[in-house]
Design a protein around this motif. Structure first.
Motif, mmCIF file in Angstrom:
data_model
loop_
_atom_site.group_PDB
_atom_site.id
_atom_site.type_symbol
_atom_site.label_atom_id
_atom_site.label_comp_id
_atom_site.label_asym_id
_atom_site.label_seq_id
_atom_site.Cartn_x
_atom_site.Cartn_y
_atom_site.Cartn_z
ATOM 1 N N LEU B 110 25.967 31.487 33.775
ATOM 2 C CA LEU B 110 26.423 32.744 34.383
ATOM 3 C C LEU B 110 25.633 33.896 33.781
ATOM 4 N N ARG B 112 25.540 38.004 33.876
ATOM 5 C CA ARG B 112 26.334 39.150 34.310
ATOM 6 C C ARG B 112 25.501 40.411 34.282
ATOM 7 N N ARG B 117 26.951 39.528 39.708
ATOM 8 C CA ARG B 117 26.946 38.305 38.915
ATOM 9 C C ARG B 117 25.949 37.351 39.547
ATOM 10 N N GLY B 119 24.837 33.275 39.407
ATOM 11 C CA GLY B 119 25.104 31.935 38.890
ATOM 12 C C GLY B 119 23.885 31.057 39.109
ATOM 13 N N LYS B 143 22.743 31.877 42.905
ATOM 14 C CA LYS B 143 23.693 32.516 43.810
ATOM 15 C C LYS B 143 24.105 33.870 43.235
ATOM 16 N N GLN B 145 26.346 37.495 43.586
ATOM 17 C CA GLN B 145 27.621 37.991 44.111
ATOM 18 C C GLN B 145 27.682 39.498 43.849
ATOM 19 N N ARG B 151 32.130 49.150 41.611
ATOM 20 C CA ARG B 151 31.229 48.355 40.771
ATOM 21 C C ARG B 151 31.895 47.103 40.240
ATOM 22 N N GLU B 152 33.211 47.081 40.272
ATOM 23 C CA GLU B 152 33.968 45.924 39.800
ATOM 24 C C GLU B 152 34.617 45.256 40.995
ATOM 25 N N LEU B 153 34.697 43.943 40.950
ATOM 26 C CA LEU B 153 35.378 43.224 42.024
ATOM 27 C C LEU B 153 36.855 43.108 41.653
ATOM 28 N N TYR B 159 33.211 40.932 48.828
ATOM 29 C CA TYR B 159 31.891 40.860 48.208
ATOM 30 C C TYR B 159 30.910 40.149 49.129
ATOM 31 N N TYR B 188 37.850 38.457 47.987
ATOM 32 C CA TYR B 188 38.372 38.202 46.645
ATOM 33 C C TYR B 188 39.851 38.577 46.657
ATOM 34 N N LYS B 194 39.712 32.741 46.501
ATOM 35 C CA LYS B 194 38.550 33.397 47.109
ATOM 36 C C LYS B 194 38.222 32.685 48.417
ATOM 37 N N GLU B 196 35.095 32.486 51.345
ATOM 38 C CA GLU B 196 33.737 32.894 51.718
ATOM 39 C C GLU B 196 33.442 32.399 53.131
#
Lengths: 190, 226
Positions: B110, B112, B117, B119, B143, B145, B151-153, B159, B188, B194, B196
């Motif tokens: 991960l 950040r 983010r 992955g 991947k 996200q 700015r924060e999920l 997303y 989210y 979650k 998608e």
């Protein structure tokens, strides 16, 4: 048959999944939603017109507005209360920009506590009266301001292995820390 | 919703070329369930299924439903650091002809950023067949996200997820490459739920002469953790 079975499975899965926990919120807001007092303070302090992004934030109890902008090649986050009065300024800095003596104190704490560590995000926080905070930006004066450091770091001990957010005072002594919970990575891993 | 249009147009553009190649379109639902069994170990079950609607290899260009395959996967994972996780897994594939077994090993990293983010996933797997020799694959997926509000999920926000995966495979000295590009709109709901929805564009048979294949899947994924 398989198709119908799958659809039913999905519906069931979704159904038992919806239990919304909503306390922490941070969202983008438009400039005209921000109190005039905040906009005026920002204009006086940072003078030149610049690209500012506004956010509304709440942790479930306290509600604040936050402005994010670039100033002298650093990212500044300025926090205002709901009436538009400035509360503090956080500046994102690099490891080598921390005052040397303070850095020594922080490092000695990390060395003592963890077998392995690394700093990932460092913010210097200035708290004080609106006039004093304004002087910090336009005159580089530190008078009457409280300084602290908010540092996100990875720390490993014999038993624990976590990402932390620590608050250190002006001399580098730890005031408090909390574990930063990393969001689930299931959608990135599988 | 404008993002979904954007994604659709992007994929349509990709598909305009190479009319002679084989093209398949269909639905691809998937769901995963993850739970921790200790502080470091977790179990993940995943079911995914491909349902074909269109195949250019068929004589008439009609839409026709076809169950392509269903995969049942289980993983046991160990978190090595907050940013590093290793998994071993097993997959049973239900497919016309022969059902297969697959063993999987993977490491995920991960990364950040200030608001996004990323992955990284490195995976190797082995698929076993009754008659043919084992198929070995090595794959790398990246991947990203990106939150679409702030700015924060935060719970209730959406997303954008974009990924690309490159797969190298080899079976008794014959090898091939596959690429999988996906773009999805993510809901989210909270950290344990979650969804998608997006498109998964797969191209393979790169190294096989005159047999390039495109597959476009409409994907619906649900990620649940307990």
């Amino acid at each position: 048959m398989i198709r119908r079975g799958l659809i039913i499975t999905f519906l069931l899965l979704i159904n038992f999944g919806f239990s919304q926990e909503k306390n922490e919120v941070e969202k983008r807001v438009k400039k005209n939603e921000v109190p005039e007092t905040a906009l005026e303070w920002l204009k006086d302090a940072y003078e030149k017109k610049r690209r500012t992004k506004w956010y509304f934030q709440t942790d479930g109890e306290e509600e604040v507005f936050e402005a994010k902008l670039k100033h002298k090649r650093h990212l500044h986050s300025i926090e205002f209360n709901m009436r538009g009065v400035v509360q503090n300024i956080e500046v994102l800095i690099k490891e080598k920009e921390i005052d040397e003596d303070v850095y020594e104190v922080i490092l000695s704490y990390l060395k003592e506590t963890y077998t392995k560590y690394s700093l990932s995000k460092i913010q210097i926080q200035y708290t004080g009266q609106p006039d004093d905070l304004e002087d910090l930006i336009d005159e580089n004066e530190l008078e009457n301001l409280k300084i602290s450091y908010e540092i996100e770091y990875y720390g490993k001990t014999e038993t624990k292995d976590e990402l932390w957010e620590g608050l250190f005072d002006h001399s580098g002594r730890l005031l408090n820390k909390r574990i930063v919970k990393i969001k689930n990575t299931d959608n990135l891993d599988y | 919703m404008k993002y979904i249009y954007l994604i659709a147009i992007l994929f349509l553009c990709l598909n305009l070329k190479a009319q002679n190649d084989r093209f398949i379109f269909g639905f691809f639902p998937e769901a995963s369930l993850k739970y921790n069994i200790s502080e470091k170990y977790s179990i993940t079950h995943k079911v995914e299924s491909q349902h074909g609607l269109f195949d250019s290899n068929r004589l008439n260009d009609e839409l026709q439903y076809e169950h392509s395959l269903t995969d049942l996967q289980s993983f046991i994972g160990r978190r090595l650091t907050p940013f590093l996780k290793a998994d071993i897994g097993y997959q049973y594939r239900v497919e016309e002809g022969e059902n297969t077994h697959r063993t999987i090993q993977q490491v995920s990293i991960l990364q950040r950023g200030s608001f996004y983010r990323i992955g990284h996933r490195v995976r190797i797997d082995q698929t076993y067949f009754q008659e043919e020799s084992t198929l070995h694959r090595a794959r790398y997926r990246i991947k990203g996200q990106i939150p679409l509000q702030g700015r924060e999920l935060d719970p209730g926000e959406n997303y954008l997820a974009i990924s690309n995966e490159l797969i190298y495979m080899i079976q008794s000295s014959e090898d091939d490459l596959e690429n999988r590009l996906t773009a999805a709109y993510g809901f989210y709901i909270d950290d344990k739920n979650k969804i998608e929805i997006g498109l998964d564009y797969r191209t393979d048979d790169y190294l096989v002469k005159d047999r390039f294949r495109h597959r476009l899947w409409f994907k619906f994924g649900y990620y649940k953790s307990l």
